[in-house]
Design a protein around this motif. Structure first.
Motif, PDB file in Angstrom:
ATOM      1  N   TYR A  70      23.440  57.355  -7.145  1.00 24.60           N
ATOM      2  CA  TYR A  70      22.319  56.774  -7.872  1.00 24.60           C
ATOM      3  C   TYR A  70      21.237  57.778  -8.272  1.00 24.60           C
ATOM      4  N   THR A  71      21.518  59.065  -8.123  1.00 23.93           N
ATOM      5  CA  THR A  71      20.607  60.095  -8.643  1.00 23.93           C
ATOM      6  C   THR A  71      21.340  61.128  -9.487  1.00 23.93           C
ATOM      7  N   GLY A  72      22.659  61.285  -9.272  1.00 25.16           N
ATOM      8  CA  GLY A  72      23.396  62.335  -9.972  1.00 25.16           C
ATOM      9  C   GLY A  72      23.074  63.720  -9.441  1.00 25.16           C
ATOM     10  N   ALA A  73      22.411  63.797  -8.278  1.00 30.80           N
ATOM     11  CA  ALA A  73      22.045  65.098  -7.711  1.00 30.80           C
ATOM     12  C   ALA A  73      23.270  65.797  -7.127  1.00 30.80           C
ATOM     13  N   ARG A  74      23.191  67.110  -7.048  1.00 30.47           N
ATOM     14  CA  ARG A  74      24.259  67.902  -6.451  1.00 30.47           C
ATOM     15  C   ARG A  74      24.277  67.675  -4.937  1.00 30.47           C
ATOM     16  N   LEU A  75      25.452  67.870  -4.356  1.00 32.47           N
ATOM     17  CA  LEU A  75      25.605  67.653  -2.922  1.00 32.47           C
ATOM     18  C   LEU A  75      24.652  68.532  -2.115  1.00 32.47           C
ATOM     19  N   ASN A  76      24.568  69.811  -2.457  1.00 32.90           N
ATOM     20  CA  ASN A  76      23.698  70.711  -1.704  1.00 32.90           C
ATOM     21  C   ASN A  76      22.230  70.325  -1.865  1.00 32.90           C
ATOM     22  N   GLU A  77      21.855  69.834  -3.042  1.00 35.01           N
ATOM     23  CA  GLU A  77      20.473  69.394  -3.259  1.00 35.01           C
ATOM     24  C   GLU A  77      20.115  68.221  -2.350  1.00 35.01           C
ATOM     25  N   ILE A  78      21.088  67.345  -2.127  1.00 36.28           N
ATOM     26  CA  ILE A  78      20.848  66.174  -1.281  1.00 36.28           C
ATOM     27  C   ILE A  78      20.782  66.559   0.191  1.00 36.28           C
ATOM     28  N   THR A  79      21.744  67.330   0.648  1.00 34.28           N
ATOM     29  CA  THR A  79      21.828  67.630   2.077  1.00 34.28           C
ATOM     30  C   THR A  79      20.749  68.592   2.550  1.00 34.28           C
ATOM     31  N   GLN A  80      20.079  69.293   1.631  1.00 37.91           N
ATOM     32  CA  GLN A  80      19.013  70.201   2.047  1.00 37.91           C
ATOM     33  C   GLN A  80      17.615  69.582   1.875  1.00 37.91           C
ATOM     34  N   VAL A  94      13.167  63.445  -9.058  1.00 40.44           N
ATOM     35  CA  VAL A  94      14.152  62.434  -9.443  1.00 40.44           C
ATOM     36  C   VAL A  94      13.708  61.083  -8.883  1.00 40.44           C
ATOM     37  N   PRO A  95      13.331  60.144  -9.754  1.00 40.63           N
ATOM     38  CA  PRO A  95      12.940  58.816  -9.265  1.00 40.63           C
ATOM     39  C   PRO A  95      14.082  58.143  -8.504  1.00 40.63           C
ATOM     40  N   LEU A  96      13.733  57.388  -7.477  1.00 39.08           N
ATOM     41  CA  LEU A  96      14.744  56.697  -6.685  1.00 39.08           C
ATOM     42  C   LEU A  96      15.157  55.403  -7.377  1.00 39.08           C
ATOM     43  N   HIS A  97      16.450  55.211  -7.470  1.00 41.29           N
ATOM     44  CA  HIS A  97      17.028  54.013  -8.087  1.00 41.29           C
ATOM     45  C   HIS A  97      16.700  52.796  -7.218  1.00 41.29           C
ATOM     46  N   SER A  98      16.554  51.640  -7.849  1.00 44.09           N
ATOM     47  CA  SER A  98      16.241  50.409  -7.106  1.00 44.09           C
ATOM     48  C   SER A  98      17.309  50.083  -6.069  1.00 44.09           C
ATOM     49  N   ALA A  99      18.576  50.476  -6.333  1.00 45.58           N
ATOM     50  CA  ALA A  99      19.635  50.227  -5.354  1.00 45.58           C
ATOM     51  C   ALA A  99      19.359  50.967  -4.049  1.00 45.58           C
ATOM     52  N   LEU A 100      18.789  52.175  -4.128  1.00 52.33           N
ATOM     53  CA  LEU A 100      18.445  52.939  -2.936  1.00 52.33           C
ATOM     54  C   LEU A 100      17.270  52.317  -2.202  1.00 52.33           C
ATOM     55  N   LEU A 101      16.305  51.806  -2.966  1.00 50.00           N
ATOM     56  CA  LEU A 101      15.141  51.170  -2.348  1.00 50.00           C
ATOM     57  C   LEU A 101      15.555  49.883  -1.647  1.00 50.00           C
ATOM     58  N   GLU A 102      16.427  49.093  -2.279  1.00 47.97           N
ATOM     59  CA  GLU A 102      16.900  47.853  -1.689  1.00 47.97           C
ATOM     60  C   GLU A 102      17.726  48.110  -0.427  1.00 47.97           C
ATOM     61  N   ALA A 103      18.452  49.214  -0.417  1.00 44.46           N
ATOM     62  CA  ALA A 103      19.269  49.551   0.752  1.00 44.46           C
ATOM     63  C   ALA A 103      18.432  50.076   1.911  1.00 44.46           C
ATOM     64  N   GLY A 104      17.151  50.395   1.660  1.00 42.85           N
ATOM     65  CA  GLY A 104      16.270  50.807   2.735  1.00 42.85           C
ATOM     66  C   GLY A 104      16.159  52.295   2.955  1.00 42.85           C
ATOM     67  N   PHE A 105      16.335  53.077   1.890  1.00 41.43           N
ATOM     68  CA  PHE A 105      16.290  54.526   2.073  1.00 41.43           C
ATOM     69  C   PHE A 105      14.913  54.994   2.556  1.00 41.43           C
ATOM     70  N   LEU A 106      13.845  54.416   2.039  1.00 40.33           N
ATOM     71  CA  LEU A 106      12.508  54.846   2.462  1.00 40.33           C
ATOM     72  C   LEU A 106      12.274  54.536   3.939  1.00 40.33           C
TER      73      LEU A 106
END
Length: 495
Positions: A313-323, A358-370
Motif C-alpha cells: 500500500y505504499t510501493g516502497a522498496r523493501l530496504n526502505e521499509i525495514t530500515q 509517503v502518505p499512509l493508505h487508509s488500509a494501513l490505518l484501518e489495520a492499526g499500523f499507527l
C-alpha cells in the motif's frame, strides 16, 4: 572469506588472518639455525565473527605482521653482517666478502647491502626509507570512498564481492603486477559462481563454492556476470586516472552475450494473487505459530504482517521499509506519513529521489499500523521492526524478504517473472497508473526521477507533489477483493 585472500573463517565462526612467512625470512632463519625456520605461515585471530569487523581488524593485523617481518629481517640481516669476516681488525689478504642482498617485502625492509672488503671498515648501514606499494584491495577501498560514497549497501557489497573473487583468482598484489591474463582468468571463473553462494555455501570462499557446487546447481545469470565485469572495468578506469602507469585495458574484458529469453522482468502481483496473500490465515488469523495454514484466532502482527502490507500500500522498496525508525512515522498537515530518509548511519537510499514523504493508505490505518508504531515507541524501540535481526551489513531486508518468499512458496505463488516482495512495488504502480494517477504523482510516491525515461517506461516517474495530492494518489492503490483482507484483527506487535 573476506575481501583479502588471507582472511579466513574457522569452524568457530571467528575470522583469522593467515600470512605467509616471506621466503627470504625463512632462509635467514634457517641460516641461523632457528627453530622458526620451519614455520611457513602465521595465523592471527581478528576476534570478530562478522565480516565487516573482520576486514577492519584484518587490515590492522596485516600491517602489524608486515612490520614484524621487516623488524626480524633487519635484525637477522644485521646479525649476518656482524658475523661476516669484515669485522676482523687484523690485516689479511685483500679479498671481497659479499653479503647477500635482502629482497624487499611489500613493507619497508633493510636496503641492499654493498660488498665490503677485509681492509675497509664496515659502515653502519642505515635503512633507506621505502614506501610499501598499495595492494589492490587497499586501492579498491580508496576507490569506493572516492567514487561511491553513500551508495546503498547492496551495491557496495556487489562491488566488494567482485573484487573478492578477482583477488581469489589473481591474488592481492601491487597494481603493477597485474596482467591481462589475470583478468582473463577471472572472466573464466565468474560464470561458474553459484547463485547466492554466500547463503548456500556459508564459510566458503567463492572459489571453494565453485568447486563444492554440484554440476546442476544454479549459477549466476549472464546479466550478473556482465554486471561484475562492468564493475571491474569501472574500477580499472579509475585506476588509470589516479595511478601512474596503469592502463584500464588490463581490467577491460569482453562481456558475455546473454541467451535469448534469459532476461526476466519483475511482474506485479495480480488481484487474485494479492487476494490469496492478504486473505491467507497468516494475515487474517491462523490456528497457531506453528500452524499458519489453518484459520483460527491467532494473529501474526509483527514484521511478517506489516512489511508486506506496507509494500502493498505504499510501493516502497523493501530496504526502505525495514530500515524505518519509529520517528520516521510522522504526521504532516494532518496526514500520517512514512518519512523515507537516510539520516541515520544505518540507513541508506538508492538515490536522492528516494528521500520522500509517503502518505499512509487508509488500509494501513484501518489495520492499526499507527497503534503498532506507538507500541514500538512505548517499548523503547528505535526501529519500527526492531524484532528483525539485521544482517552483517546492518540491514533487516534480507530476513524480511526471505520470510515473505517462504510464504509465496507455501501459497504456490510463483509466476514467470522474478522477484518476491518487490512485486508489490510494481503492483502498486500498476494500480495507480490504471486509476489515472499522473506520472509525476506516482514518481513522487515511489521515489523515482522523471528524467530517467527508462524508469518511466517501467514504473512512472517524478516528484515534488503537494502532500494531499500524494495522499489521493496512494488511495488509488486498490486490489479489488484483496484490498481489506489484510486488515482483519488487531494491531499488536505480536500475538
Amino acid at each position: 572469506m573476506g575481501l583479502e585472500t588471507n582472511l579466513h573463517r574457522r569452524a568457530n565462526g571467528v575470522y583469522y588472518v593467515c600470512m605467509k612467512v616471506p621466503k627470504v625470512l625463512r632462509e635467514l632463519r634457517a641460516a641461523k639455525g632457528l627453530p622458526e625456520a620451519k614455520q611457513s605461515e602465521i595465523w592471527k585471530s581478528t576476534g570478530a565473527r562478522d565480516l565487516a569487523s573482520a576486514r577492519r581488524c584484518g587490515t590492522v593485523l596485516r600491517g602489524e605482521l608486515f612490520a614484524d617481518f621487516d623488524a626480524e629481517l633487519m635484525r637477522l640481516s644485521d646479525a649476518a653482517l656482524s658475523d661476516s669476516p669484515a669485522r676482523v681488525s687484523e690485516p689479511r689478504a685483500s679479498r671481497s666478502v659479499a653479503i647477500p642482498a635482502v629482497p624487499r617485502l611489500r613493507a619497508p625492509v633493510l636496503s641492499e647491502s654493498l660488498p665490503v672488503t677485509a681492509h675497509d671498515p664496515v659502515p653502519c648501514a642505515a635503512p633507506r626509507p621505502s614506501v610499501r606499494p598499495q595492494l589492490l584491495s587497499e586501492l579498491h577501498e580508496a576507490y569506493l570512498a572516492e567514487e561511491h560514497a553513500g551508495i546503498v549497501s547492496s551495491s557496495l557489497a556487489s562491488r566488494r564481492a567482485t573484487l573478492r573473487l578477482f583477488i581469489e583468482v589473481a591474488g592481492d598484489r601491487p597494481l603493477d603486477e597485474y596482467t591481462r591474463e589475470h583478468a582473463a582468468a577471472f572472466r573464466r571463473q565468474l560464470p561458474k559462481l553459484p547463485k547466492d553462494a554466500g547463503r548456500h555455501f556459508p564459510g566458503f570462499s567463492d572459489l571453494q563454492a565453485i568447486e563444492a557446487a554440484p554440476s546442476d546447481f544454479p549459477r549466476i545469470t549472464k546479466k550478473t556476470v556482465n554486471d561484475r565485469l562492468s564493475i571491474l572495468s569501472a574500477f580499472g578506469k579509475w585506476l588509470e586516472r589516479t595511478q601512474s602507469g596503469f592502463s584500464s585495458e588490463t581490467f577491460n574484458l569482453q562481456r558475455f552475450k546473454r541467451p535469448k529469453g534469459e532476461k526476466q522482468v519483475v511482474k506485479g502481483f495480480t488481484d487474485e494473487e494479492v487476494a490469496r496473500i492478504l486473505g491467507c490465515p497468516a494475515f487474517t488469523g491462523c490456528r497457531s505459530e506453528k500452524d499458519q495454514q489453518t484459520p483460527g484466532t491467532y494473529r501474526i502482527r509483527d514484521y511478517r504482517f506489516w512489511v508486506p502490507m506496507l509494500a502493498a500500500y505504499t510501493g516502497a522498496r523493501l530496504n526502505e521499509i525495514t530500515q524505518l525508525r519509529v520517528e520516521d512515522v510522522v504526521t504532516v498537515d494532518g496526514i500520517a506519513c512514512l518519512s523515507i530518509a537516510d539520516e541515520h548511519e544505518a540507513q541508506s537510499l538508492k538515490s536522492a529521489n528516494a528521500r520522500r514523504l509517503v502518505p499512509l493508505h487508509s488500509a494501513l490505518l484501518e489495520a492499526g499500523f499507527l497503534t503498532y508504531v506507538e507500541q514500538a515507541r512505548l517499548r523503547g524501540w528505535e526501529w519500527v521492526f526492531e524484532d528483525v535481526e539485521p544482517d552483517r551489513d546492518g540491514r533487516r531486508s534480507w530476513v524480511a524478504g526471505k520470510r515473505f518468499r517462504v510464504l509465496l512458496e507455501r501459497l504456490e505463488i510463483g509466476g514467470e517473472g522474478r522477484g518476491g516482495l518487490h512485486r508489490f512495488r510494481h503492483a502498486a504502480v500498476d494500480r495507480m497508473r490504471t486509476a489515472g494517477a499522473p506520472r509525476e504523482s506516482i514518481a513522487a510516491v515511489v521515489g523515482h526521477d522523471v528524467a530517467d525515461k527508462s524508469i518511466t517506461d517501467h514504473y512512472g516517474t517524478t516528484r515534488g507533489q503537494a502532500l494531499d495530492t500524494l495522499a489521493k494518489t496512494v488511495e488509488k492503490i486498490d486490489y479489488a477483493n484483496g484490498r481489506r483482507l489484510g486488515s482483519v484483527g488487531g494491531a499488536t506487535i505480536s500475538s
